[in-house]
Design an enzyme around this catalytic site. Structure first.
Site, PDB file in Angstrom:
ATOM      1  N   CYS A 156       0.826  -1.204   0.000  1.00 35.66           N
ATOM      2  CA  CYS A 156       0.000   0.000   0.000  1.00 35.66           C
ATOM      3  C   CYS A 156       0.861   1.255   0.000  1.00 35.66           C
ATOM      4  O   CYS A 156       0.333   2.372  -0.059  1.00 35.66           O
ATOM      5  CB  CYS A 156      -0.920  -0.003   1.213  1.00 35.66           C
ATOM      6  SG  CYS A 156      -0.039  -0.152   2.774  1.00 35.66           S
ATOM      7  N   GLY A 157       2.173   1.086   0.103  1.00 36.62           N
ATOM      8  CA  GLY A 157       3.068   2.243   0.077  1.00 36.62           C
ATOM      9  C   GLY A 157       3.536   2.645   1.459  1.00 36.62           C
ATOM     10  O   GLY A 157       4.534   3.346   1.600  1.00 36.62           O
TER      11      GLY A 157
END
Ligand SMILES: Cc1cc2nc3c(=O)[nH]c(=O)nc-3n(C[C@H](O)[C@H](O)[C@H](O)COP(=O)(O)O)c2cc1C
Length: 179
Positions: A156-157
């Site tokens: 998701c970063g």
């Protein structure tokens, strides 16, 4: 001597592609690997990949004709069961004892006779959520081995806990367990 049997349950995490690397490593290390894909897992890794790597059909359906007793016999045949990666959904379902799919039935049928390992893989907030954290704690208390999830960059970063244990680490833990 027959090969140790690993029952590898792959659930629907972005990290499911690592299950292919793990299956490949385990086969090279001399284990027989039987894979089960959860409903979510089917979106993330192809059955042809897992079948090609393990030499065995991938099992997905509790009600598949001709395989009615798989939900019991697969754990009887296994020396170790590993949920890799283990999603929040699968973890909380196992905690709840739900048995409307193949992994849930296998979990109850095993009843901790064979080692049952879980490798959580999820976003840090999901991992920290009490619904998941309490489920992991309960599963551990019941007798599951929960593999440490690493910290690092998540799909998701974000950066934080919830990253699945790497395939090489898990292969080493399995080798140690069978040594
Ligand atoms: C792109 C994408 C990535 C996902 N990654 C994860 C993940 O790493 N961990 C997780 O718990 N759920 C993740 N999910 C949500 C699960 O796929 C979803 O809860 C699914 O119902 C899980 O099913 P299963 O437990 O039967 O495999 C992701 C969903 C999407 C769309």
């Amino acid at each position: 001597m027959s090969k140790p049997e690993i029952l590898l349950i792959v659930s629907g995490s972005i990290a499911a592609y690592k299950a292919a690397a793990l299956a490949s490593q385990l086969v090279q290390d001399g284990y027989a690997v039987q894979t089960v894909l959860t409903a979510g897992g089917r979106h993330f890794v192809g059955e042809a990949t897992l079948e090609g790597l393990t030499g065995r059909p991938v099992l997905t359906d509790l009600f598949e004709s001709g395989r009615a007793m798989d939900h019991i016999s697969l754990v009887e045949a296994a020396d170790l069961v590993l949920v890799y990666p283990a999603t929040a959904n699968t973890i909380t379902r196992l905690r709840a004892g739900l048995a409307d799919d193949l992994p849930g039935c296998l979990f109850l049928a095993n009843n901790f006779h064979k080692p049952w390992w879980i490798a959580p893989a999820m976003n840090s907030n999901m991992f920290a959520h009490p619904a998941v954290a309490e489920a992991i704690e309960a599963l551990e208390q019941w007798g599951c081995r929960v593999l440490p999830s690493g910290e690092g960059r998540l799909a998701c970063g974000a950066t934080g806990p919830g990253r699945v244990a790497e395939p090489e680490e898990v292969a080493t833990l399995i080798a140690e367990a069978f040594a």
